[in-house]
Structures are given as C-alpha cells and as structure tokens.
Design an enzyme around this catalytic site. Sequence first.
Site, PDB file in Angstrom:
ATOM      1  CD  GLU A  12     -18.527 118.847  39.829  1.00  0.00           C
ATOM      2  OE1 GLU A  12     -17.440 118.352  39.529  1.00  0.00           O
ATOM      3  OE2 GLU A  12     -18.706 119.491  40.875  1.00  0.00           O
TER       4      GLU A  12
ATOM      5  N   GLY B 284     -11.625 116.800  40.421  1.00  0.00           N
ATOM      6  CA  GLY B 284     -11.160 117.001  41.786  1.00  0.00           C
ATOM      7  C   GLY B 284      -9.864 116.247  42.028  1.00  0.00           C
ATOM      8  N   GLY B 285      -9.976 115.051  42.604  1.00  0.00           N
ATOM      9  CA  GLY B 285      -8.808 114.264  43.019  1.00  0.00           C
ATOM     10  C   GLY B 285      -7.712 114.152  41.969  1.00  0.00           C
TER      11      GLY B 285
ATOM     12  CB  SER C 126     -15.090 109.548  39.753  1.00  0.00           C
ATOM     13  OG  SER C 126     -15.453 109.615  41.123  1.00  0.00           O
TER      14      SER C 126
ATOM     15  CG  ASN D 149     -12.664 121.829  43.218  1.00  0.00           C
ATOM     16  OD1 ASN D 149     -12.032 122.593  43.952  1.00  0.00           O
ATOM     17  ND2 ASN D 149     -13.816 121.281  43.571  1.00  0.00           N
ATOM     18  CD1 TRP D 150      -6.004 121.862  42.115  1.00  0.00           C
ATOM     19  CD2 TRP D 150      -4.642 123.227  43.250  1.00  0.00           C
ATOM     20  NE1 TRP D 150      -4.962 122.191  41.288  1.00  0.00           N
ATOM     21  CE2 TRP D 150      -4.110 123.031  41.956  1.00  0.00           C
ATOM     22  CE3 TRP D 150      -3.943 124.062  44.139  1.00  0.00           C
ATOM     23  CZ2 TRP D 150      -2.920 123.626  41.534  1.00  0.00           C
ATOM     24  CZ3 TRP D 150      -2.764 124.655  43.726  1.00  0.00           C
ATOM     25  CH2 TRP D 150      -2.257 124.435  42.425  1.00  0.00           C
ATOM     26  CE  LYS D 151     -13.267 117.935  45.396  1.00  0.00           C
ATOM     27  NZ  LYS D 151     -14.388 117.065  45.668  1.00  0.00           N
TER      28      LYS D 151
ATOM     29  N   GLY E 258     -15.856 112.294  44.033  1.00  0.00           N
ATOM     30  CA  GLY E 258     -14.924 111.738  45.008  1.00  0.00           C
ATOM     31  C   GLY E 258     -15.208 110.287  45.376  1.00  0.00           C
TER      32      GLY E 258
ATOM     33  CD  GLU F  95     -16.736 118.725  47.842  1.00  0.00           C
ATOM     34  OE1 GLU F  95     -15.860 119.611  47.818  1.00  0.00           O
ATOM     35  OE2 GLU F  95     -16.604 117.621  47.276  1.00  0.00           O
TER      36      GLU F  95
ATOM     37  CG  HIS G 145     -18.138 121.931  44.401  1.00  0.00           C
ATOM     38  ND1 HIS G 145     -18.279 120.942  45.339  1.00  0.00           N
ATOM     39  CD2 HIS G 145     -17.380 121.409  43.408  1.00  0.00           C
ATOM     40  CE1 HIS G 145     -17.631 119.862  44.934  1.00  0.00           C
ATOM     41  NE2 HIS G 145     -17.075 120.115  43.764  1.00  0.00           N
TER      42      HIS G 145
HETATM   43  C1  PEP Z   1     -15.128 117.937  42.156  1.00  0.00           C
HETATM   44  O1  PEP Z   1     -14.497 118.280  43.132  1.00  0.00           O
HETATM   45  O2  PEP Z   1     -15.856 118.757  41.590  1.00  0.00           O
HETATM   46  C2  PEP Z   1     -14.982 116.558  41.674  1.00  0.00           C
HETATM   47  C3  PEP Z   1     -15.628 116.200  40.590  1.00  0.00           C
HETATM   48  O3  PEP Z   1     -14.179 115.704  42.392  1.00  0.00           O
HETATM   49  P1  PEP Z   1     -13.614 114.255  41.914  1.00  0.00           P
HETATM   50  O4  PEP Z   1     -13.045 114.438  40.533  1.00  0.00           O
HETATM   51  O5  PEP Z   1     -12.586 113.906  42.928  1.00  0.00           O
HETATM   52  O6  PEP Z   1     -14.786 113.332  41.882  1.00  0.00           O
END
Ligand code: PEP
Length: 257
Positions: A173, A240-241, A219, A11-13, A179, A103, A101
């Site tokens: 999640e 994500g990251g 994470s 997920n590039w967000k 994050g 967010e 998600h």
């Molecule tokens: C996400 O964006 O769904 C996520 C899990 O981010 P991260 O891996 O950065 O925690």
Amino acid sequence: MSNRKPLMAGNWKMNLDWKQGLALVEELGEQLASVDTSKVETVVLPPFVDIRTVQTAVEAGKLPIAYGAQDISAHESGAYTGEVSGSMLAALGATYVTVGHSERRQYHGEDEQVTGAKVKAAFAAGLVPILCVGEPLEERQAGRHVEYTLAQLEGGIEGISAEQAKSIVIAYEPVWAIGTGEVATPDDAQEVCKAIRDSLRRLHGDEVAEAVRVLYGGSVKSSNVGELMDKADVDGALVGGASLKAEEFARIAGYQG
Ligand code: PEP
C-alpha cells in the site's frame, strides 16, 4: 496463471457502528449472490466493536464472507489497557488481522519491531496476518520505493517459520495512494508486488514465494481493480473507502466478470 486464490479485503477503518456494520455485511452478503465466491475470497475488517455482530450475521446467513480485525495486541493477555488479544479475536471466529497499516505506523508509531511482534502474536493465535507495507511519497520520488518497502517487509516477518511465511498475506500500500483517489499504475503495483515475492523467495524459497498472496491497496475501485488484477504478482486488493458500499465492494470481488 498462479494457483493463488484472489483475496479482496475491506478495511472499514474507524467507520460504522455495530448497527451500520450489520446493515453493510448483510447487504454485502446479498450482493455477493451474483459473484462466483468459489473463485475469490471476500474479507471484511470491521472495528473491534462490530466483530461480534458481523460474526452473528455471517454465521446465521451462511454468508460467503470471512472477517477479521484491523489491529492486534503484541501481548497475550494482562495489564495492557485498551488492547485486544489474538485469542480474543480467534474466539470470535476471526481469521485475518491487518498488521502495520500505514495509519498505525503514522499515528501510533508502530515500527518494524512492533509489527514483527504483532505478526508473531497473530500466528500464535491461529490468525492470518495481512502485513501492510509501502512507501511515502518522498521515498517514491527519490526512487527508493522498493528498498523502503522491502525493509518493512523483512523487518515484519523476521523470525517467522517457512510454514508461517507460506500463509501470510502481504499488502503493498503506497502511502500516497491511500484514501487519495490516486491509484498506483498497474505497472507500479506489479513492480513492487514482484519485488516482495522475490524477497520471500530469497528468504524462504520457491514454495513460499509462490503460495503467498500479495495484495495491492490504495484507492482501489471497481473501475480499476481489473487492470491491477491482470498483473502476475497482484493477488487481490486491500480496499478502504470502496469497501463501505456493499454494491461497490461486491463488484470489486466479482471483478472477473
Ligand atoms: C486502506 O485503508 O488500506 C486503503 C487502501 O484505503 P483506500 O482504499 O480508501 O485508499
């Protein structure tokens, strides 16, 4: 051992413009050369404006990467300024779309009614929804993480057919792990992923429960993905990251060694 093919979704967000997205997807394609991609499905979820570029790169390079979007309109077409429909995404060769998600839930007020409508819109367009569910910190601290997560799951999939349920992807999640660098323990991830599968079994039977891929997200890195994937009900990761670095994301996809 299950027959479910592991799925690693990045997920590039709201990161990377189309030029940066092009560079990342091309580099990811190169890095995946050292991964047995018959054993794992690798997916990227760029911002809308990068998807056409990703499509071109994937098709031109025959890259072993599927792609999709981070959100979808609940509506088919018309006067919904700023929204993007499922059929528009399908026309770009997208296969997946994340729905609900945390967010989107937190900053855009998306509740079970909205996520349920978006799940249905995804299926109507032939896309596979990745329905995201998971509890905030206070619910975990109060010991209510399973019931909270299952309420999001059951609200999000209400009214879908068993056939549709079979192809859905669920991403567990926990909000406190997204994050933050604070990954859930493998046992904590397994507890909720198993509860999700048990709930699918109650609602749609064994065949659906055994087919659905349940991902963990929060994470995830190449250094912790292996122990999470060792758990019986964890079938992949929503990342994500760590998905913004080609080498690291390819390592996650190649966790089997
Ligand atoms: C996400 O964006 O769904 C996520 C899990 O981010 P991260 O891996 O950065 O925690």
